[in-house]
Design an enzyme around this catalytic site. Structure first.
Site, PDB file in Angstrom:
ATOM      1  N   GLY A 177       0.896  -1.344  -0.001  1.00 22.59           N
ATOM      2  CA  GLY A 177       0.128   0.112  -0.048  1.00 22.59           C
ATOM      3  C   GLY A 177       0.955   1.238   0.075  1.00 22.59           C
ATOM      4  O   GLY A 177       1.833   1.320   0.785  1.00 22.59           O
ATOM      5  N   ARG A 197       0.791  -5.006  -6.279  1.00 23.91           N
ATOM      6  CA  ARG A 197       0.982  -6.408  -5.876  1.00 23.91           C
ATOM      7  C   ARG A 197       1.504  -7.207  -7.142  1.00 23.91           C
ATOM      8  O   ARG A 197       1.083  -6.929  -8.078  1.00 23.91           O
ATOM      9  CB  ARG A 197      -0.103  -6.812  -5.184  1.00 23.91           C
ATOM     10  CG  ARG A 197      -0.665  -5.473  -4.049  1.00 23.91           C
ATOM     11  CD  ARG A 197      -1.449  -6.200  -3.173  1.00 23.91           C
ATOM     12  NE  ARG A 197      -2.340  -4.836  -2.177  1.00 23.91           N
ATOM     13  CZ  ARG A 197      -1.617  -4.284  -1.264  1.00 23.91           C
ATOM     14  NH1 ARG A 197      -0.690  -4.594  -1.085  1.00 23.91           N
ATOM     15  NH2 ARG A 197      -2.312  -3.341  -1.068  1.00 23.91           N
ATOM     16  N   ASP A 227       6.201  -5.342   5.945  1.00 28.19           N
ATOM     17  CA  ASP A 227       6.966  -6.703   6.302  1.00 28.19           C
ATOM     18  C   ASP A 227       6.742  -7.668   5.086  1.00 28.19           C
ATOM     19  O   ASP A 227       7.632  -8.390   4.876  1.00 28.19           O
ATOM     20  CB  ASP A 227       6.212  -7.151   7.550  1.00 28.19           C
ATOM     21  CG  ASP A 227       7.083  -6.555   8.676  1.00 28.19           C
ATOM     22  OD1 ASP A 227       6.618  -6.801   9.735  1.00 28.19           O
ATOM     23  OD2 ASP A 227       8.253  -6.031   8.602  1.00 28.19           O
ATOM     24  N   THR A 266       4.515   2.130   5.403  1.00 30.21           N
ATOM     25  CA  THR A 266       3.384   1.737   5.199  1.00 30.21           C
ATOM     26  C   THR A 266       2.398   2.490   6.467  1.00 30.21           C
ATOM     27  O   THR A 266       3.198   2.846   7.533  1.00 30.21           O
ATOM     28  CB  THR A 266       2.854   0.266   5.731  1.00 30.21           C
ATOM     29  OG1 THR A 266       1.406  -0.039   6.173  1.00 30.21           O
ATOM     30  CG2 THR A 266       3.410  -0.230   6.772  1.00 30.21           C
ATOM     31  N   ASP A 288      -0.125   1.630   7.987  1.00 23.80           N
ATOM     32  CA  ASP A 288      -0.418   0.733   9.276  1.00 23.80           C
ATOM     33  C   ASP A 288       0.494   0.881  10.587  1.00 23.80           C
ATOM     34  O   ASP A 288      -0.008   0.147  11.560  1.00 23.80           O
ATOM     35  CB  ASP A 288      -0.634  -0.721   8.919  1.00 23.80           C
ATOM     36  CG  ASP A 288      -1.427  -0.922   7.659  1.00 23.80           C
ATOM     37  OD1 ASP A 288      -1.454  -1.811   6.765  1.00 23.80           O
ATOM     38  OD2 ASP A 288      -2.204   0.083   7.430  1.00 23.80           O
ATOM     39  N   ASP A 316       2.687  -1.456  11.406  1.00 21.87           N
ATOM     40  CA  ASP A 316       2.966  -2.722  11.610  1.00 21.87           C
ATOM     41  C   ASP A 316       4.137  -3.286  11.202  1.00 21.87           C
ATOM     42  O   ASP A 316       4.200  -4.808  11.260  1.00 21.87           O
ATOM     43  CB  ASP A 316       1.530  -3.487  11.212  1.00 21.87           C
ATOM     44  CG  ASP A 316       1.569  -3.759   9.646  1.00 21.87           C
ATOM     45  OD1 ASP A 316       0.618  -4.339   9.127  1.00 21.87           O
ATOM     46  OD2 ASP A 316       2.354  -3.159   9.132  1.00 21.87           O
ATOM     47  N   ARG A 375      -5.239  -2.315   8.673  1.00 18.80           N
ATOM     48  CA  ARG A 375      -5.213  -3.857   8.417  1.00 18.80           C
ATOM     49  C   ARG A 375      -5.409  -4.718   9.475  1.00 18.80           C
ATOM     50  O   ARG A 375      -6.492  -4.429  10.125  1.00 18.80           O
ATOM     51  CB  ARG A 375      -3.936  -4.388   7.609  1.00 18.80           C
ATOM     52  CG  ARG A 375      -4.052  -5.563   6.837  1.00 18.80           C
ATOM     53  CD  ARG A 375      -2.766  -6.061   6.283  1.00 18.80           C
ATOM     54  NE  ARG A 375      -2.325  -5.068   5.042  1.00 18.80           N
ATOM     55  CZ  ARG A 375      -2.784  -5.236   3.794  1.00 18.80           C
ATOM     56  NH1 ARG A 375      -3.491  -6.183   3.582  1.00 18.80           N
ATOM     57  NH2 ARG A 375      -2.127  -4.475   3.183  1.00 18.80           N
TER      58      ARG A 375
HETATM   59  O1  F6P Z   1      -1.530  -1.623   4.239  1.00 16.98           O
HETATM   60  C1  F6P Z   1      -2.169  -0.329   4.107  1.00 16.98           C
HETATM   61  C2  F6P Z   1      -3.534  -0.398   3.859  1.00 16.98           C
HETATM   62  O2  F6P Z   1      -4.271   0.694   3.545  1.00 16.98           O
HETATM   63  C3  F6P Z   1      -4.382  -1.076   4.783  1.00 16.98           C
HETATM   64  O3  F6P Z   1      -4.447  -0.369   5.911  1.00 16.98           O
HETATM   65  C4  F6P Z   1      -5.488  -1.442   4.394  1.00 16.98           C
HETATM   66  O4  F6P Z   1      -6.367  -2.610   4.858  1.00 16.98           O
HETATM   67  C5  F6P Z   1      -5.082  -1.866   3.053  1.00 16.98           C
HETATM   68  O5  F6P Z   1      -3.896  -1.286   2.884  1.00 16.98           O
HETATM   69  C6  F6P Z   1      -5.950  -1.765   1.835  1.00 16.98           C
HETATM   70  O6  F6P Z   1      -5.278  -2.407   0.671  1.00 16.98           O
HETATM   71  P1  F6P Z   1      -5.481  -1.930  -0.706  1.00 16.98           P
HETATM   72  O7  F6P Z   1      -4.976  -0.723  -1.103  1.00 16.98           O
HETATM   73  O8  F6P Z   1      -4.801  -2.991  -1.696  1.00 16.98           O
HETATM   74  O9  F6P Z   1      -6.895  -2.046  -1.015  1.00 16.98           O
END
Ligand code: F6P
Length: 322
Positions: A14, A75, A106, A128, A130, A132, A174
């Site tokens: 992300g 991704r 990670d 990120t 998050d 995390d 997340r």
């Molecule tokens: O990892 C960052 C994040 O924004 C999370 O907080 C969220 O759940 C996820 O990405 C959403 O993923 P995507 O952008 O692939 O929808």
């Protein structure tokens, strides 16, 4: 030690505000060391398609203050496979890349570790919203996401107050509750619900709101981490149980955008410098982390073996303020 001539940088997972600051720092520090610096478009997916572009100092002008990532991110399922990783290594060799810097979480670092195991020197920079990343107290984008969410909730509080409502606000993160906890405390939420701490909707949430109403409160804020539930469902349940008119807001992707805060810009800039410094010293397969108030580099494999648990004690401490 092999002479370093060319380095590459990519963003993965992300996107996060501050990633551009890190890219700018990597490019300019690398150029100052006399390296050719390549930007990989679209993360590991772009790497597998050979989307590498040589960058100069002007390519990273005017991006420090911009959210998102100028290199884009994507991704890649193919990269998860050994064959994909081998292909990535071969592409880096074709371009003559001596070391790869990966800006991400990670998950992205696990991909970097796979590359390091087949001979690609890598350096990770935590990015990120998050927060995390298990080896770092902070990751690029977290501080900005918290402040973005906080500004939004301050606005929501105004309308909740006008209508004497309860507002349930779902924030990103997340499976982690770092954003929710910092935002919840910052906005003075009556309830902060995170995946790391079990709660009972009736006892811990509805009872708190009803007690607050008995104390004369006319509106209520509940901050909910996305990993702990759905704001829409929770709002319906709260209204049904308490009789308090309740509305749900899912902040979603606004938390991923926006101009990075000073903290994120500074951390990203310093991490970018340290990443290139590691490469120039032949220190490969490291993660640049923010730990105990310092920015340092630690072994990538050790970093991924670490675990980080959210300290929820602050929530207990501020409960007396509700
Ligand atoms: O990892 C960052 C994040 O924004 C999370 O907080 C969220 O759940 C996820 O990405 C959403 O993923 P995507 O952008 O692939 O929808």
């Amino acid at each position: 030690m092999k002479e370093i001539k060319k380095i590459a940088v990519l963003t993965s997972g992300g996107d996060a505000p501050g990633m551009n600051a890190a890219i700018r720092s990597v490019v300019r520090t690398g150029l100052k060391k006399g390296y050719e610096v390549y930007g990989v478009k679209r993360g590991y997916h772009g790497l597998l398609n050979g989307e590498l572009e040589q960058m100069n100092t002007r390519d990273v002008s005017e991006i420090l203050q911009r959210g998102g990532t100028m290199l884009m991110t994507a991704r890649s399922k193919e990269f998860m496979e050994e064959a994909g990783q081998q292909k990535a290594k071969e592409i880096l060799e074709v371009f003559g890349i001596d070391a790869l810097i990966v800006i991400g979480g990670d998950g992205s670092f696990r991909g970097a570790l796979d590359l390091s195991r087949i001979g690609v020197p890598v350096i990770g920079i935590p990015g990120t919203i998050d927060n995390d990343v298990s080896s770092s107290d902070f990751s690029i984008g977290f501080d900005t996401a918290v402040n973005t969410a906080l500004q939004a909730i301050d606005r929501i509080r105004e309308t909740a107050s006008s209508h004497e409502r309860c507002s349930v606000i779902e924030v990103m993160g997340r499976d982690a509750g770092y954003i929710a906890m910092e935002v919840g405390i910052g906005c003075g939420a009556e309830c902060v619900l995170i995946p790391e701490v079990a709660f009972d909707l009736e006892q811990d949430v509805c009872q708190t709101l009803l007690t607050g109403r008995n104390m004369g409160k006319h509106h209520f804020i509940v901050v909910l981490a996305e990993g702990a539930g759905s704001a829409v469902e929770m709002a319906q349940k709260i209204e049904k149980i308490t009789g308090i008119e309740t509305r749900a807001t899912v902040l979603g992707y606004v938390q991923r955008g926006g101009s990075p805060t000073a903290f994120d810009r500074m951390m990203a800039s310093l991490m970018g410098i340290m990443a290139v410094e590691c490469i120039s010293k032949g220190k490969f397969n490291r993660v640049i982390v923010h730990r105990d108030g310092k920015i340092k580099d630690i072994d990538l494999e050790k970093a991924l073996a670490m675990s980080k648990t959210l300290y929820a004690g602050s929530m207990d401490a501020v409960r007396q303020l509700f």
